[in-house]
Every structure is written in structure tokens, then in C-alpha cells.
Design a protein around this motif. Structure first.
Motif, PDB file in Angstrom:
ATOM      1  N   ALA A  46       7.438 -15.484  30.010  1.00  0.00           N
ATOM      2  CA  ALA A  46       8.506 -16.046  30.830  1.00  0.00           C
ATOM      3  C   ALA A  46       9.033 -15.039  31.839  1.00  0.00           C
ATOM      4  CB  ALA A  46       9.643 -16.538  29.938  1.00  0.00           C
ATOM      5  N   GLY A  47       8.892 -13.748  31.542  1.00  0.00           N
ATOM      6  CA  GLY A  47       9.431 -12.731  32.432  1.00  0.00           C
ATOM      7  C   GLY A  47       8.411 -11.755  32.972  1.00  0.00           C
ATOM      8  N   ASN A  48       7.145 -11.935  32.606  1.00  0.00           N
ATOM      9  CA  ASN A  48       6.085 -11.028  33.042  1.00  0.00           C
ATOM     10  C   ASN A  48       4.866 -11.842  33.470  1.00  0.00           C
ATOM     11  OD1 ASN A  48       7.151  -8.191  32.033  1.00  0.00           O
ATOM     12  ND2 ASN A  48       7.560  -9.670  30.401  1.00  0.00           N
ATOM     13  N   ASN A  49       3.907 -11.163  34.072  1.00  0.00           N
ATOM     14  CA  ASN A  49       2.734 -11.866  34.590  1.00  0.00           C
ATOM     15  C   ASN A  49       1.432 -11.217  34.122  1.00  0.00           C
ATOM     16  OD1 ASN A  49       4.048 -13.873  36.438  1.00  0.00           O
ATOM     17  ND2 ASN A  49       4.836 -11.989  37.362  1.00  0.00           N
ATOM     18  N   PRO A  50       1.123 -11.322  32.830  1.00  0.00           N
ATOM     19  CA  PRO A  50      -0.174 -10.796  32.385  1.00  0.00           C
ATOM     20  C   PRO A  50      -1.309 -11.609  32.974  1.00  0.00           C
ATOM     21  CG  PRO A  50       0.856 -12.067  30.635  1.00  0.00           C
ATOM     22  CD  PRO A  50       1.881 -11.953  31.730  1.00  0.00           C
ATOM     23  N   ASP A  51      -2.422 -10.959  33.219  1.00  0.00           N
ATOM     24  CA  ASP A  51      -3.613 -11.685  33.667  1.00  0.00           C
ATOM     25  C   ASP A  51      -4.341 -12.300  32.482  1.00  0.00           C
ATOM     26  OD1 ASP A  51      -3.447 -10.984  36.477  1.00  0.00           O
ATOM     27  OD2 ASP A  51      -4.003  -8.961  35.867  1.00  0.00           O
ATOM     28  N   VAL A  52      -4.439 -11.507  31.411  1.00  0.00           N
ATOM     29  CA  VAL A  52      -5.164 -11.932  30.219  1.00  0.00           C
ATOM     30  C   VAL A  52      -4.354 -11.537  28.981  1.00  0.00           C
ATOM     31  CG1 VAL A  52      -7.281 -11.662  28.840  1.00  0.00           C
ATOM     32  CG2 VAL A  52      -7.410 -11.673  31.354  1.00  0.00           C
ATOM     33  N   ILE A  53      -4.364 -12.408  27.990  1.00  0.00           N
ATOM     34  CA  ILE A  53      -3.700 -12.122  26.714  1.00  0.00           C
ATOM     35  C   ILE A  53      -4.756 -12.026  25.621  1.00  0.00           C
ATOM     36  CG2 ILE A  53      -2.080 -12.953  24.955  1.00  0.00           C
ATOM     37  CD1 ILE A  53      -0.622 -14.463  27.157  1.00  0.00           C
ATOM     38  N   LEU A  54      -4.748 -10.921  24.877  1.00  0.00           N
ATOM     39  CA  LEU A  54      -5.552 -10.812  23.668  1.00  0.00           C
ATOM     40  C   LEU A  54      -4.703 -11.362  22.537  1.00  0.00           C
ATOM     41  CD1 LEU A  54      -7.153  -7.262  24.022  1.00  0.00           C
ATOM     42  CD2 LEU A  54      -8.263  -9.471  24.325  1.00  0.00           C
ATOM     43  N   MET A  55      -5.056 -12.526  22.031  1.00  0.00           N
ATOM     44  CA  MET A  55      -4.199 -13.284  21.119  1.00  0.00           C
ATOM     45  C   MET A  55      -4.803 -13.380  19.717  1.00  0.00           C
ATOM     46  SD  MET A  55      -1.326 -15.243  21.051  1.00  0.00           S
ATOM     47  CE  MET A  55      -1.047 -15.992  22.672  1.00  0.00           C
ATOM     48  N   ASP A  56      -4.117 -12.785  18.754  1.00  0.00           N
ATOM     49  CA  ASP A  56      -4.507 -12.981  17.361  1.00  0.00           C
ATOM     50  C   ASP A  56      -4.199 -14.427  16.982  1.00  0.00           C
ATOM     51  OD1 ASP A  56      -5.364 -12.456  14.779  1.00  0.00           O
ATOM     52  OD2 ASP A  56      -3.446 -11.616  14.141  1.00  0.00           O
ATOM     53  N   MET A  57      -4.939 -14.975  16.038  1.00  0.00           N
ATOM     54  CA  MET A  57      -4.731 -16.371  15.672  1.00  0.00           C
ATOM     55  C   MET A  57      -3.798 -16.542  14.483  1.00  0.00           C
ATOM     56  SD  MET A  57      -6.341 -18.499  17.715  1.00  0.00           S
ATOM     57  CE  MET A  57      -5.577 -17.441  18.974  1.00  0.00           C
ATOM     58  N   GLN A  58      -3.838 -15.611  13.540  1.00  0.00           N
ATOM     59  CA  GLN A  58      -3.062 -15.770  12.307  1.00  0.00           C
ATOM     60  C   GLN A  58      -1.886 -14.801  12.330  1.00  0.00           C
ATOM     61  OE1 GLN A  58      -5.008 -14.784   8.549  1.00  0.00           O
ATOM     62  NE2 GLN A  58      -4.260 -16.686   7.696  1.00  0.00           N
ATOM     63  N   MET A  59      -0.692 -15.355  12.665  1.00  0.00           N
ATOM     64  CA  MET A  59       0.516 -14.538  12.769  1.00  0.00           C
ATOM     65  C   MET A  59       1.703 -15.311  12.200  1.00  0.00           C
ATOM     66  SD  MET A  59       0.152 -12.959  16.624  1.00  0.00           S
ATOM     67  CE  MET A  59       0.010 -14.590  17.381  1.00  0.00           C
ATOM     68  N   PRO A  60       2.752 -14.611  11.787  1.00  0.00           N
ATOM     69  CA  PRO A  60       3.949 -15.285  11.272  1.00  0.00           C
ATOM     70  C   PRO A  60       4.767 -15.908  12.398  1.00  0.00           C
ATOM     71  CG  PRO A  60       4.313 -12.926  11.371  1.00  0.00           C
ATOM     72  CD  PRO A  60       2.868 -13.143  11.721  1.00  0.00           C
ATOM     73  N   ARG A  61       5.693 -16.762  12.026  1.00  0.00           N
ATOM     74  CA  ARG A  61       6.638 -17.439  12.916  1.00  0.00           C
ATOM     75  C   ARG A  61       5.952 -18.461  13.822  1.00  0.00           C
ATOM     76  NH1 ARG A  61      10.707 -13.714  15.969  1.00  0.00           N
ATOM     77  NH2 ARG A  61      11.850 -15.711  16.047  1.00  0.00           N
ATOM     78  N   MET A  62       5.052 -18.032  14.670  1.00  0.00           N
ATOM     79  CA  MET A  62       4.240 -18.939  15.480  1.00  0.00           C
ATOM     80  C   MET A  62       2.841 -18.360  15.577  1.00  0.00           C
ATOM     81  SD  MET A  62       4.552 -20.111  19.502  1.00  0.00           S
ATOM     82  CE  MET A  62       6.096 -21.010  19.302  1.00  0.00           C
ATOM     83  N   ASP A  63       1.844 -19.141  15.174  1.00  0.00           N
ATOM     84  CA  ASP A  63       0.484 -18.601  15.181  1.00  0.00           C
ATOM     85  C   ASP A  63      -0.105 -18.610  16.588  1.00  0.00           C
ATOM     86  OD1 ASP A  63      -0.442 -21.185  15.731  1.00  0.00           O
ATOM     87  OD2 ASP A  63      -1.038 -21.580  13.670  1.00  0.00           O
ATOM     88  N   GLY A  64      -1.302 -18.045  16.693  1.00  0.00           N
ATOM     89  CA  GLY A  64      -1.929 -17.907  17.993  1.00  0.00           C
ATOM     90  C   GLY A  64      -2.357 -19.209  18.624  1.00  0.00           C
ATOM     91  N   VAL A  65      -2.713 -20.200  17.815  1.00  0.00           N
ATOM     92  CA  VAL A  65      -3.134 -21.489  18.365  1.00  0.00           C
ATOM     93  C   VAL A  65      -1.976 -22.161  19.088  1.00  0.00           C
ATOM     94  CG1 VAL A  65      -3.978 -23.796  17.810  1.00  0.00           C
ATOM     95  CG2 VAL A  65      -4.956 -21.805  16.644  1.00  0.00           C
ATOM     96  N   GLU A  66      -0.821 -22.232  18.433  1.00  0.00           N
ATOM     97  CA  GLU A  66       0.338 -22.863  19.061  1.00  0.00           C
ATOM     98  C   GLU A  66       0.778 -22.090  20.296  1.00  0.00           C
ATOM     99  OE1 GLU A  66       4.879 -24.417  17.973  1.00  0.00           O
ATOM    100  OE2 GLU A  66       3.634 -23.462  16.429  1.00  0.00           O
TER     101      GLU A  66
END
Length: 223
Positions: A46-66
Motif C-alpha cells: 500500500a505504501g511501496n512499489n516492489p517489482d516482484v514479491i518472493l512470497m512464502d505460502m505457509q505463514m501465520p495470520r494470512m497465508d501466501g495464497v490469500e
């Protein structure tokens, strides 16, 4: 050329640190920041402009898929590369369905990770060689992609080259491999794939394979 700005999202500190080291050591790439779960990743965008995100899939609170689904919907200019310890259908297909442009396993070599980030930045797909057959298996088993007469005829004829690209896609080939086998450029491969997806009325390669299998245009090979 501007460095590729990369956000690392993973709940494991050691993994975040390892990816940061890889990015900071590689010319053309810049570590932009990190997040420990999907909520932090969404807030970061919301406040930054990454070009690419390396996203783990299994995380607490909100997972990578969502998180991937939210980010690719609200920030379509950001490419998401799923990177996880799992190559099973449980994580693979949902990640791609959510809008991830690629899927790597965490034991990938640094050069493979960097190449995948570059591919996503270039608008291509990046699937780790070690999971390409899992992707084909998942599509076959999860979506029952058997030729079906009920779906009707192919709505728009594919060119010979488009059919060749589809056949290679069904064999788990990535863009560089398809380009080499067909003796054409990667840009031309991407153009053919874009036309195939437009003709099928789908938005990604997974759906294109499903539709092609339903029309009986390809067989999904396991070898």
C-alpha cells in the motif's frame, strides 16, 4: 537499467536473511524490504512499489495464497513469485490460481531464484524444474482434464505454431526451453502463449492447459 525491487515475505528469519543476502550480492537486484506474513505484505504494497514479491505460502495470520490474491488484484503491476518448501498440489495450484507468476521450492539454487525473479519481471512465468511435473500432475488430477465432447468444438482455430507451443507447455517446458526447441525468441513464445490464452478466454497458463486438454488438443505427459 533500473534494479528489480524485491520484497521478501517469509515467517522464517533465516530464510528472509538468506534471500536478502542473495539479492544484495546480485547486480541488477535490490532488496526492498521484508514481511513476516500476508497481512504485512499487503500493507507494505500500500505504501511501496516492489517489482516482484518472493512470497512464502505457509505463514501465520494470512497465508501466501490469500495475500497473493489480494496483491495481484489490487496491484496488478506487482509480480508474485511463490517460494516454498512444498511442491504438492495443496500449495502449487492455489498459488498459481491466486495469480502467482511462478513457483519455486526453497532449495532452489541462488541462480535459479534470480533467474525466476527476472522472468517474472519480464512478464514470463517461472516454474522450478523440480515442480513442473507436479504441476502437470496436479492439473490432471485436481481438474479432471480429460477430453470432453460436451465442451463443444475449439472456438477459434489455433495456428500450427500455437499448437506446438501448447504441446511443449503440456510437457512442462518453460519459455527458454520452448524458444530453444522451436528456434524462436522468448518474446515470440510469450506472444504465442498470449494469443492462445486470448483465444481460449483464460488468464493464465494453468487454465490454458486445462482448456486445451478438455478440447483434446494436448495430453498432459508425466515424463
Amino acid at each position: 537499467m533500473t534494479d528489480i525491487q524485491v520484497l521478501v515475505v517469509d515467517n522464517e528469519p533465516l530464510m528472509r536473511q538468506a534471500l536478502k543476502i542473495i539479492l544484495e550480492a546480485a547486480p541488477g537486484f535490490q532488496w526492498l524490504g521484508e514481511a513476516t506474513n500476508g497481512i504485512e505484505a499487503v500493507d507494505f504494497c500500500a505504501g511501496n512499489n516492489p517489482d516482484v514479491i518472493l512470497m512464502d505460502m505457509q505463514m501465520p495470520r494470512m497465508d501466501g495464497v490469500e495475500a497473493t490474491s489480494i496483491i495481484t488484484t489490487n496491484y496488478p503491476g506487482i509480480g508474485v513469485l511463490a517460494i516454498t518448501a512444498f511442491s504438492s498440489e495443496e500449495y502449487l495450484v492455489p498459488a498459481l490460481r491466486a495469480g502467482a507468476a511462478g513457483y519455486l521450492v526453497k532449495d532452489a539454487e541462488p541462480t535459479e531464484i534470480l533467474a525466476a525473479i527476472q522472468a517474472v519481471q519480464d512478464g514470463s512465468a517461472a516454474i522450478s524444474a523440480s515442480v513442473s511435473q507436479d504441476l502437470i500432475r496436479a492439473i490432471r488430477e485436481a481438474h479432471d482434464v480429460k477430453p470432453s465432447s460436451s465442451i463443444g468444438p475449439n472456438p477459434m482455430a489455433l495456428s500450427e505454431r500455437e499448437q506446438e507451443v501448447l504441446q511443449l507447455l503440456a510437457r512442462g517446458r518453460n519459455n527458454p526451453e520452448m524458444a530453444a526447441e522451436l528456434h524462436i525468441s522468448e518474446a515470440t513464445v510469450k506472444a504465442h502463449l498470449s494469443r492462445v490464452m486470448a483465444k481460449f478466454g483464460v488468464r493464465d497458463r494453468v487454465q490454458a492447459l486445462i482448456r486445451a486438454a478438455q478440447y483434446g488438443l494436448v495430453e498432459l505427459h508425466m515424463d
